[in-house]
Design a protein around this motif. Structure first.
Motif, short mmCIF file in Angstrom:
data_model
loop_
_atom_site.label_atom_id
_atom_site.label_comp_id
_atom_site.label_asym_id
_atom_site.label_seq_id
_atom_site.Cartn_x
_atom_site.Cartn_y
_atom_site.Cartn_z
N GLY A 13 0.81 -1.21 0.00
CA GLY A 13 0.00 0.00 0.00
C GLY A 13 0.84 1.26 0.00
O GLY A 13 0.55 2.22 -0.73
N LEU A 14 1.89 1.28 0.80
CA LEU A 14 2.77 2.44 0.84
C LEU A 14 3.57 2.59 -0.46
O LEU A 14 3.85 3.71 -0.90
CB LEU A 14 3.70 2.37 2.05
N ILE A 19 4.21 5.64 -5.51
CA ILE A 19 4.06 5.79 -6.96
C ILE A 19 3.11 6.95 -7.28
O ILE A 19 3.33 7.71 -8.22
CB ILE A 19 3.59 4.47 -7.60
N GLY A 20 2.08 7.11 -6.49
CA GLY A 20 1.16 8.22 -6.67
C GLY A 20 1.78 9.57 -6.38
O GLY A 20 1.37 10.59 -6.95
N LEU A 21 2.78 9.61 -5.51
CA LEU A 21 3.45 10.87 -5.18
C LEU A 21 4.50 11.28 -6.22
O LEU A 21 4.85 12.46 -6.30
CB LEU A 21 4.14 10.77 -3.81
N LEU A 22 4.99 10.34 -6.97
CA LEU A 22 6.10 10.63 -7.90
C LEU A 22 5.81 11.75 -8.90
O LEU A 22 6.72 12.54 -9.18
CB LEU A 22 6.52 9.35 -8.62
N ALA A 30 9.53 11.42 -2.02
CA ALA A 30 8.45 10.43 -1.94
C ALA A 30 8.89 9.23 -1.10
O ALA A 30 8.14 8.73 -0.27
CB ALA A 30 8.02 9.98 -3.33
N VAL A 31 10.12 8.78 -1.31
CA VAL A 31 10.65 7.65 -0.54
C VAL A 31 10.76 8.03 0.94
O VAL A 31 10.39 7.23 1.82
CB VAL A 31 12.02 7.21 -1.10
N LEU A 32 11.23 9.22 1.24
CA LEU A 32 11.36 9.64 2.64
C LEU A 32 9.99 9.74 3.32
O LEU A 32 9.84 9.36 4.49
CB LEU A 32 12.10 10.97 2.72
#
Length: 81
Positions: A13-14, A19-22, A30-32
């Motif tokens: 889910g995360l 991927i939605g934040l990219l 986004a990773v942080l």
């Protein structure tokens, strides 16, 4: 913080959230954000689980729902005596 099977669902889910934040931010941000969310959720769930375990104690009485102390229900067992 133990790894349990349902953590796979959280990770997937995360990952999808990341991927939605990219499109809106740099991949490192986004990773942080996703890593912060993962550890935040794990800490929150751990604290809630510990709180529930402290409240339940040895178990819950099936008759009245109160907490069992010294293998006896404080309400039901003392009424019968």
């Amino acid at each position: 913080m133990n790894f349990v099977r349902r953590d796979i669902i959280l990770i997937v889910g995360l990952f999808l959230f990341m991927i939605g934040l990219l499109p809106f931010m740099a991949p490192i941000y986004a990773v942080l954000i996703v890593l912060g969310m993962y550890f935040g959720i794990k800490v929150y769930v751990g604290k809630r689980r510990q709180l529930i375990e402290n409240d339940v104690g040895e178990g819950i009485c099936m008759e009245c729902g109160s907490k069992i102390l010294n293998k006896k229900c404080p309400k039901c067992d003392y009424i019968q005596e």
